[in-house]
Write a protein that holds these residues in place. Structure first.
Motif, short mmCIF file in Angstrom:
data_model
loop_
_atom_site.label_atom_id
_atom_site.label_comp_id
_atom_site.label_asym_id
_atom_site.label_seq_id
_atom_site.Cartn_x
_atom_site.Cartn_y
_atom_site.Cartn_z
N ARG A 44 0.97 -1.22 -0.03
CA ARG A 44 -0.01 0.12 -0.10
C ARG A 44 0.78 1.38 -0.38
NH1 ARG A 44 -3.84 2.30 5.07
NH2 ARG A 44 -4.84 3.82 3.86
N VAL A 45 0.65 2.37 -1.12
CA VAL A 45 1.21 3.49 -0.98
C VAL A 45 0.19 4.48 -0.87
CG1 VAL A 45 2.52 5.07 -2.33
CG2 VAL A 45 3.13 2.59 -2.19
N VAL A 46 0.38 5.47 0.23
CA VAL A 46 -0.37 6.40 0.48
C VAL A 46 0.35 7.78 -0.07
CG1 VAL A 46 -1.93 8.01 1.81
CG2 VAL A 46 -1.97 5.45 1.94
N ILE A 47 -0.10 8.63 -0.78
CA ILE A 47 0.48 9.86 -1.19
C ILE A 47 -0.11 11.22 -0.56
CG2 ILE A 47 1.14 11.24 -3.20
CD1 ILE A 47 0.45 8.63 -5.01
N ASP A 48 0.87 11.66 0.25
CA ASP A 48 0.39 12.94 1.02
C ASP A 48 0.50 14.16 0.16
OD1 ASP A 48 0.08 15.14 2.74
OD2 ASP A 48 1.67 14.34 4.23
N MET A 49 -0.55 14.69 -0.37
CA MET A 49 -0.43 15.85 -1.26
C MET A 49 -0.69 17.22 -0.56
SD MET A 49 -1.84 14.18 -4.61
CE MET A 49 -1.01 15.40 -5.59
N SER A 50 -0.79 17.11 0.90
CA SER A 50 -0.91 18.42 1.46
C SER A 50 0.11 19.37 1.22
CB SER A 50 -1.07 18.13 2.96
OG SER A 50 0.08 17.87 3.50
N GLY A 51 1.39 19.24 0.44
CA GLY A 51 2.18 20.23 0.19
C GLY A 51 2.31 20.41 -1.40
N VAL A 52 1.36 19.81 -2.12
CA VAL A 52 1.30 20.32 -3.52
C VAL A 52 0.31 21.49 -3.87
CG1 VAL A 52 0.87 19.09 -5.67
CG2 VAL A 52 1.70 17.67 -3.91
N SER A 65 0.04 6.05 -13.66
CA SER A 65 1.03 5.03 -13.91
C SER A 65 1.31 4.41 -12.55
CB SER A 65 2.09 5.71 -14.55
OG SER A 65 3.23 4.57 -14.79
N ALA A 66 1.68 4.87 -11.57
CA ALA A 66 2.01 4.22 -10.44
C ALA A 66 1.05 3.36 -9.65
CB ALA A 66 2.37 5.24 -9.09
N LEU A 67 -0.35 3.85 -9.85
CA LEU A 67 -1.49 3.31 -9.47
C LEU A 67 -1.69 1.98 -10.27
CD1 LEU A 67 -4.13 3.09 -7.80
CD2 LEU A 67 -5.17 4.37 -9.73
N LYS A 68 -1.52 2.10 -11.66
CA LYS A 68 -1.58 0.90 -12.38
C LYS A 68 -0.79 -0.20 -11.99
CE LYS A 68 -1.37 -0.49 -17.08
NZ LYS A 68 -0.58 -0.57 -18.24
N ARG A 69 0.43 0.26 -11.82
CA ARG A 69 1.80 -0.75 -11.35
C ARG A 69 1.23 -1.29 -9.81
NH1 ARG A 69 7.02 2.39 -12.38
NH2 ARG A 69 5.69 4.08 -11.50
N MET A 70 0.79 -0.61 -9.14
CA MET A 70 0.28 -1.16 -7.75
C MET A 70 -0.79 -2.10 -8.04
SD MET A 70 2.27 -0.04 -5.27
CE MET A 70 1.22 -0.52 -3.85
N LYS A 71 -1.67 -1.96 -8.65
CA LYS A 71 -3.01 -2.98 -8.86
C LYS A 71 -2.57 -4.11 -9.63
CE LYS A 71 -6.99 0.27 -8.81
NZ LYS A 71 -8.08 0.77 -9.37
N GLU A 72 -1.45 -3.81 -10.55
CA GLU A 72 -0.99 -5.04 -11.23
C GLU A 72 -0.48 -6.19 -10.30
OE1 GLU A 72 1.64 -3.58 -14.13
OE2 GLU A 72 0.17 -3.11 -15.63
N ARG A 73 0.16 -5.76 -9.03
CA ARG A 73 0.76 -6.46 -7.99
C ARG A 73 -0.33 -6.82 -6.86
NH1 ARG A 73 5.99 -3.10 -6.89
NH2 ARG A 73 4.67 -3.06 -4.77
N GLY A 74 -1.40 -6.08 -6.98
CA GLY A 74 -2.48 -6.59 -5.87
C GLY A 74 -2.12 -5.64 -4.94
N GLY A 75 -1.71 -4.33 -5.25
CA GLY A 75 -1.61 -3.41 -4.10
C GLY A 75 -2.53 -2.24 -4.21
#
Length: 115
Positions: A44-52, A65-75
């Motif tokens: 699981r990856v959570v992106i903290d975008m409070s500083g963006v 793209s990162a979401l797609k790669r995570m989902k491909e691995r079941g993440g």
């Protein structure tokens, strides 16, 4: 503007804090950070975008793209604490229904160093 990316990992989860603007010029830096992070294999990856302050379509494509790669691995890859301008981009593009979007960083990811 400079883009700063910091990552903390714990128990198969990673919190990626991003500060600055994600655009055509800074997106490659973010892409390389995700590539490095995903080699570590978090579930699981959570992106903290409070500083963006700003994120253009190039930045959104990096996130997708990162979401797609995570989902491909079941993440999972989630977005947390987007500022109003970034939240509006997510809503206008329909990506708020693609990503799980949290108003704040989930409490279980607010780990302290050394825990």
């Amino acid at each position: 503007m400079e883009l700063k990316v910091s990552t903390r990992s714990h128990a198969g989860q990673a919190l990626v804090a991003i500060t600055g603007e994600i655009d055509l010029y800074t997106a490659p830096h973010l892409q390389s950070e995700f590539t490095r992070l995903l080699q570590d294999g978090p579930s699981r990856v959570v992106i903290d975008m409070s500083g963006v302050d700003f994120c253009d379509s190039t930045g959104m494509n990096v996130l997708l793209s990162a979401l797609k790669r995570m989902k491909e691995r079941g993440g999972a890859l989630d977005v947390a604490a987007p500022r109003p301008a970034v939240r509006k981009i997510l809503q206008v593009t329909g990506l708020d229904s693609v990503f799980t979007v949290y108003d704040a960083v989930p409490q279980e990811l607010l780990i302290t160093e050394g825990s």
